[in-house]
Design an enzyme around this catalytic site. Structure first.
Site, mmCIF file in Angstrom:
data_model
loop_
_atom_site.group_PDB
_atom_site.id
_atom_site.type_symbol
_atom_site.label_atom_id
_atom_site.label_comp_id
_atom_site.label_asym_id
_atom_site.label_seq_id
_atom_site.Cartn_x
_atom_site.Cartn_y
_atom_site.Cartn_z
ATOM 1 N N SER A 138 38.498 42.798 36.004
ATOM 2 C CA SER A 138 37.581 43.658 36.754
ATOM 3 C C SER A 138 36.502 44.176 35.820
ATOM 4 O O SER A 138 36.730 44.344 34.610
ATOM 5 C CB SER A 138 38.347 44.840 37.358
ATOM 6 O OG SER A 138 37.449 45.822 37.858
ATOM 7 N N TYR A 152 43.685 51.968 36.534
ATOM 8 C CA TYR A 152 43.334 50.585 36.879
ATOM 9 C C TYR A 152 42.433 49.976 35.809
ATOM 10 O O TYR A 152 42.681 48.877 35.310
ATOM 11 C CB TYR A 152 42.637 50.564 38.236
ATOM 12 C CG TYR A 152 42.109 49.219 38.669
ATOM 13 C CD1 TYR A 152 42.962 48.240 39.153
ATOM 14 C CD2 TYR A 152 40.740 48.938 38.620
ATOM 15 C CE1 TYR A 152 42.474 46.999 39.568
ATOM 16 C CE2 TYR A 152 40.247 47.713 39.034
ATOM 17 C CZ TYR A 152 41.122 46.743 39.512
ATOM 18 O OH TYR A 152 40.631 45.523 39.916
ATOM 19 N N LYS A 156 43.319 46.862 33.227
ATOM 20 C CA LYS A 156 42.493 45.650 33.226
ATOM 21 C C LYS A 156 41.920 45.383 31.833
ATOM 22 O O LYS A 156 41.764 44.229 31.422
ATOM 23 C CB LYS A 156 41.368 45.777 34.253
ATOM 24 C CG LYS A 156 41.824 45.630 35.700
ATOM 25 C CD LYS A 156 42.419 44.260 35.987
ATOM 26 C CE LYS A 156 42.628 44.033 37.477
ATOM 27 N NZ LYS A 156 43.226 42.709 37.776
#
Length: 261
Positions: A138, A152, A156
């Site tokens: 991402s 998150y 990532k």
């Protein structure tokens, strides 16, 4: 649009999280290029999937193992592995609102699921001295947003580092490993995230999408990507045309990141 060439004819590909969103678009793209495509997800979709389907929750070690065993038994080889599973259910609000379980969940889904599946399936590629592994990361792995998806982005970023290290290890064994980092993509998962985040800050969906784009420094194309746009890139990266690309983190973000680094 009909794909003219069948560059992946004879290849076997696995796309995790392949029943919807980016994963489904990738699976459709690879099939269009001639590959035999297997998809996995926690649950079978309501409609019969267009590709061979194996149910697996990749945060569970036993499901990871069973998925690999079924592929080995039914196909005997794997040429392309797309580690697409990812996401977050952690609350917005920065580091102080995140529990140990929030961190554990994001680590399992965004990092360790790929690590464990690679460990199970990459040996098939090593035996044949060929293969391609793609990790779907991402933009948040490069540009973290602490207010909306803190854990998150961190997990990532860990996936990015892992993918680079794996690429360096496997290059001499004929296997290419590439990270792809999309920006904001128009999927159900993205819409759910924006709705959840928007409700926590009192904004509607469009306002929240604009806020997130602005917090990234703006998106010059001023829109979200379509899943098919990510899939077209993947189709190129796993093809013979990209045979000299490995260890790269390919960003597809509508121009968000202003410089290459």
């Amino acid at each position: 649009m009909e794909i003219a060439t069948k560059e992946l004819t004879g290849k076997v590909a696995l796309v995790t999280g392949g029943t919807k969103g980016i994963g489904k678009a990738i699976a459709d793209e690879l099939k269009g290029l001639g590959a035999t495509v297997i998809i996995s997800a926690r649950r079978r979709p309501d409609a019969n999937p267009e590709h061979a389907f194996i149910a697996a929750d990749l945060t569970k070690p036993e499901d990871n193992k069973q998925l690999a065993e079924k592929i080995i038994k039914e196909y005997g080889a794997l040429d392309i592995l797309i580690n697409n599973v990812g996401g977050t259910s952690a609350p917005a609000g920065g580091f102080s609102v995140l529990s140990d379980q929030d961190w554990e969940n994001d680590l399992q889904l965004n990092l360790l699921a790929a690590v464990k599946l690679d460990r199970a399936l990459v040996p098939l590629m090593i035996e044949r001295n060929t293969g391609v592994v793609i990790h779907i990361s991402s933009l948040n792995g490069k540009l973290p947003l602490y207010a909306s998806n803190f854990s998150y982005g961190v997990t990532k970023a860990a996936l990015n580092n892992y993918s680079k290290a794996l690429a360096n290890e496997l290059a001499s064994k004929g296997i290419r490993v590439i990270t792809v980092s999309p920006g904001m993509v128009k999927t159900t998962a993205m819409e759910n995230f924006l709705q959840s985040y928007g409700s926590s800050i009192g904004k509607n969906l469009d306002e929240t999408a604009q806020l997130v784009m602005d917090s990234l420094g703006g998106v010059p194309l001023n829109r979200l990507a379509q899943p098919e746009e990510i899939a077209h890139l993947i189709g190129f990266l796993v093809s013979p045309k990209a045979s000299y690309i490995t260890g790269s983190n390919v960003v597809i973000d509508g121009g968000t990141i202003p410089t290459v680094y």
